[in-house]
Design a protein around this motif. Structure first.
Motif, PDB file in Angstrom:
ATOM      1  N   CYS A  53       0.853  -1.188   0.000  1.00 16.59           N
ATOM      2  CA  CYS A  53       0.000   0.000   0.000  1.00 16.59           C
ATOM      3  C   CYS A  53       0.892   1.242   0.000  1.00 16.59           C
ATOM      4  CB  CYS A  53      -0.894  -0.006   1.226  1.00 16.59           C
ATOM      5  SG  CYS A  53      -1.774   1.543   1.455  1.00 16.59           S
ATOM      6  N   CYS A  56      -0.016   3.384   3.821  1.00 16.11           N
ATOM      7  CA  CYS A  56       0.401   2.904   5.144  1.00 16.11           C
ATOM      8  C   CYS A  56       1.655   2.028   5.073  1.00 16.11           C
ATOM      9  CB  CYS A  56      -0.750   2.158   5.824  1.00 16.11           C
ATOM     10  SG  CYS A  56      -1.188   0.590   5.027  1.00 16.11           S
ATOM     11  N   CYS A 103      -6.659  -1.166   0.098  1.00 15.50           N
ATOM     12  CA  CYS A 103      -5.839  -1.576   1.231  1.00 15.50           C
ATOM     13  C   CYS A 103      -6.779  -1.835   2.401  1.00 15.50           C
ATOM     14  CB  CYS A 103      -4.843  -0.490   1.596  1.00 15.50           C
ATOM     15  SG  CYS A 103      -3.978  -0.847   3.142  1.00 15.50           S
ATOM     16  N   CYS A 106      -5.619   0.539   5.719  1.00 13.22           N
ATOM     17  CA  CYS A 106      -5.894   1.966   5.918  1.00 13.22           C
ATOM     18  C   CYS A 106      -7.047   2.479   5.063  1.00 13.22           C
ATOM     19  CB  CYS A 106      -4.629   2.773   5.625  1.00 13.22           C
ATOM     20  SG  CYS A 106      -4.198   2.810   3.873  1.00 13.22           S
TER      21      CYS A 106
END
Ligand SMILES: [Zn+2]
Length: 151
Positions: A53, A56, A103, A106
């Motif tokens: 990701c 994050c 993701c 997050c």
């Protein structure tokens, strides 16, 4: 996939969003807004990737494939497993696929690409059509042999 066509790649748009984020012009709150529906689709139909990701950097991204098209009837707009797409592509003439990366850590999400799938994409492949012609009734070697025997 064999019948994949009219591919639109959204990586430039994604990079632009990430640039805006780095510059502080948008906040993570604005871009990490995956809906509960999208996250469920990612859990049940998602395709895991090796890509981290970009926000994050603790989870790998999941790709969700959404399908759209008149032929899909009530299935239009649903998420499908990647493995189901080639089967649909041989059954239907044409449908649109949207790939979204999510993701689950997050809630970052962004469109990856879109493309068309379906049998209409096979029209350019001459050989398959030709093969079907050889097997047509009355034509081909069997007919010829029968005539030989009569002589
Ligand atoms: Zn993340």
């Amino acid at each position: 996939m064999r019948t994949q066509r009219q591919v639109v790649d959204y990586s430039l748009q994604k990079r632009a969003v990430l640039r805006e984020l780095l510059a502080g012009r948008v906040g993570t709150y604005d871009v990490c807004d995956a809906s509960p529906y999208l996250k469920n689709a990612a859990r049940f139909h998602g395709e895991p990737t090796e890509e981290r990701c970009p926000i994050c950097r603790s989870e790998n991204l999941t790709h969700v494939h959404y399908i759209y098209g008149d032929e899909l009837k009530q299935s239009a707009g649903q998420a499908r497993n990647l493995a189901e797409l080639p089967v649909l592509a041989m059954t239907l003439r044409e449908f649109q696929v949207f790939v979204v990366e999510v993701c689950l850590g997050c809630d970052w999400n962004h469109l990856v690409e879109q493309f068309l799938l379906g049998r209409d994409g096979l029209a350019e492949d001459g050989p398959e059509q030709g093969a079907a012609g050889v097997n047509a009734p009355g034509a081909g070697p069997a007919h010829g042999r029968r005539r030989e025997a009569q002589r």
